[in-house]
Design an enzyme around this catalytic site. Structure first.
Site, PDB file in Angstrom:
ATOM      1  CB  SER A 177     100.026   9.042  26.161  1.00 38.42           C
ATOM      2  OG  SER A 177      98.707   9.566  26.203  1.00 38.42           O
ATOM      3  CE1 TYR A 180      97.793   4.401  23.964  1.00 38.82           C
ATOM      4  CE2 TYR A 180      97.175   6.183  25.442  1.00 38.82           C
ATOM      5  CZ  TYR A 180      97.821   5.744  24.312  1.00 38.82           C
ATOM      6  OH  TYR A 180      98.508   6.635  23.530  1.00 38.82           O
ATOM      7  CE  LYS A 191     101.603   5.192  24.193  1.00 41.31           C
ATOM      8  NZ  LYS A 191     102.709   5.202  23.207  1.00 41.31           N
ATOM      9  CE1 TYR A 213      91.170  10.779  27.150  1.00 39.73           C
ATOM     10  CE2 TYR A 213      91.023  10.035  24.877  1.00 39.73           C
ATOM     11  CZ  TYR A 213      91.691  10.078  26.080  1.00 39.73           C
ATOM     12  OH  TYR A 213      92.885   9.415  26.210  1.00 39.73           O
TER      13      TYR A 213
END
Length: 283
Positions: free
Chosen positions: A164, A178, A182, A223
């Protein structure tokens, strides 16, 4: 179209691997396994691999009906496919999945480790349970998929992991777990590219930005300042204008096409790399 001939070299190091011209992009005769292929990016990976000639093992954990629809669509397009249920958070399931995949189609040439979960939360609020939930699938799961891929892939196979842009992007709030899960995948790829080179297996990571799947709008709102107040269309407008100089949003096919490049002869000299696919969002 006339056959393209390879130039005659003076040593073995001059030999061009694979065919020249458009045939180098073909995946005819290959067998691919895609984890988490019942929906979203994984679904489109499986579909596009099938369109380009692959037989496809469609892995899923829960979405039986969706996975069966993907299999039916691949067959309708002229290739072959089969479902294998397995939870990539359970190593025993991963081992069984690979064994079943090879039994079904006789070999594996391409493995796309796509399964993943998303998580948001301020570091002060992260519980051990949430940390383990995310890392079990996104990190531990991908590691053991890679381990079994090495054992079962043909010589010259392809392993494509799912990263990601959050593994590289700066200042992403409430995304430590998260992003960390990643970010580890990028290190895996660099190390595994060395370990797996003895079987001529390439190992790469695709690192998407925002991609319009069923989770897209909910994730985007995390976001966007005051994103909870925006409609889905307003989220799309914001993403297209603020996050990409190309002024559009990313689609699953954008990821699938890069995966197919990496899986083909065209991608044979690419290994240990992280390929950002974000429309220029992270430059």
């Amino acid at each position: 179209m006339p056959a393209v001939t390879q130039p005659r070299g003076e040593s073995k190091y001059d030999a061009i691997p694979g065919p020249l011209g458009p045939q180098s992009a073909s995946l005819e005769g290959k067998v691919a396994l895609v984890t988490g292929a019942g929906r979203g990016i994984g679904r489109e990976m499986a579909m596009e691999l099938g369109r380009r000639g692959c037989k496809v093992i469609v892995n899923y954990a829960n979405s039986t009906e969706s996975a069966e629809e993907v299999v039916a669509a691949i067959k309708k397009n002229g290739s072959d496919a089969a479902c294998v249920k397995a939870n990539v958070g359970v190593v025993e399931d991963i081992v069984r999945m690979f064994e079943e995949a090879v039994k079904i189609f006789g070999k594996l040439d391409i493995v796309c480790s796509n399964s993943g979960v998303v998580s948001f939360g301020h570091v002060k609020d992260v519980t051990p349970e949430e940390f383990d939930r995310v890392f079990t699938i996104n990190t531990r799961g991908q590691f053991f998929v890679a381990r079994e891929a090495y054992k079962h892939l043909e010589i010259g196979g392809r392993l494509i992991l799912m990263g990601s842009i959050t593994g590289q992007a700066k200042a992403v709030p409430k995304h430590a777990v998260y992003s960390g899960s990643k970010g580890a995948i990028e290190t895996f790829a660099r190390c595994m590219a060395i370990d797996m080179a003895d079987k001529k297996i390439t190992v790469n990571v695709v690192a998407p930005g925002g991609i319009k799947t069923d989770m897209y709008h909910a994730v985007c709102r995390e976001y966007i300042p005051n994103g909870e107040n925006l409609s889905n269309e307003e989220v799309d407008e914001y993403a297209a204008s603020a996050w990409s100089p190309l002024h559009r949003v990313g689609l699953p096919i954008d990821i699938a096409r890069v995966v197919c490049f990496l899986a083909s002869n065209d991608g044979g000299w690419v290994t240990g790399k992280v390929i950002g696919i974000d429309g220029g969002a992270c430059m």
